[in-house]
Design a protein around this motif. Structure first.
Motif: not given
Lengths: 115, 111
Positions: A33, A35, A42-43, A45, A56, A104, B36, B89, B93, B98-99, B101-103
């Motif tokens: 991936y 990012y 946040p990261p 994608l 993707i 991940i 995370y 964070f 999923r 595709k994860y 992420f929160g803010t």
């Protein structure tokens, strides 16, 4: 220490330059991936490769071009970037396991500054 | 529907306190719920994760509580230490790759 290695750690480039970010993992993962992470955000994608095929693309501008030469390597080619593209670029990898908790693993990132 | 709401945005606790970080979601298709931890200048690292058929999971000082009906999950850090100061964070999923992420929550643990 992370098992996803990214180079370079820091990169400064002009808007007309062409450069590449590199990522390597030796965990046998078949999903990799890219990012992008801006400060205090946040990261986000950008791209996912699964079994060396692009799976993707999150509508990323064409000035970012990913490449997966083999199952261990992932590159991000950069051309004609804008100052707003300055960010931390994170590479990650995982097992592409559907329906189970695949983890991940992130690298430490490459800090990119576009001047 | 993909939105993930994380709170609080920042948190300061004394050493030994129990900070709690919450994550609320709408997408019932999320099938894996990790947290995370990210230190400044580093990439995020998986801290702990839970599957939706379990209501609680503990790993060392870290606990996830999961409430499927309320569509919420939270991270508890027991006996917090200054070394826990980081950004956390949630990242449920939505599909194999595709994860979402929160803010993020910036935690500071005072010595």
């Amino acid at each position: 220490d992370t098992e996803v290695t990214q180079t370079p750690k820091h990169l400064v480039m002009g808007m007309t330059n062409k450069k590449s970010l590199k990522c390597e993992q030796h965990m046998g993962h078949r999903a990799m991936y890219w990012y992008k992470q801006k400060a205090k955000k946040p990261p986000e994608l950008m791209f996912v490769y699964s079994y060396e095929k692009l799976s993707i693309n999150e509508s990323v501008p064409s000035r970012f071009s990913p490449e997966c030469p083999n199952s261990s390597l992932l590159n991000l080619h950069l051309h004609a970037l804008q100052p707003e593209d300055s960010a931390l670029y994170l590479c990650a990898s995982s097992h592409p396991v559907e329906g189970a908790g695949n983890t991940i693993y992130f690298g430490e990132g490459s800090w990119l500054t576009v001047v | 529907q993909q939105q993930v709401k994380q709170s609080p945005q920042s948190l300061i606790v004394q050493k030994g306190g129990i900070p709690i970080i919450n994550c609320a979601y709408e997408n019932t298709a999320f099938d894996y719920f990790p947290w995370y931890q990210q230190f400044p200048g580093k990439g995020p690292a998986l801290l702990i994760a839970i599957r939706p058929d379990v209501s609680e999971k503990k790993e060392g000082r870290f606990t996830i509580s999961f409430n499927k009906s309320a569509k919420q999950f939270s991270l508890h850090i027991m006996d917090s230490q200054p070394g826990d100061s980081a950004t956390y964070f949630c990242a449920p999923r939505a599909g194999t790759y595709k994860y979402i992420f929160g803010t993020g929550t910036r935690l500071k643990v005072l010595a």
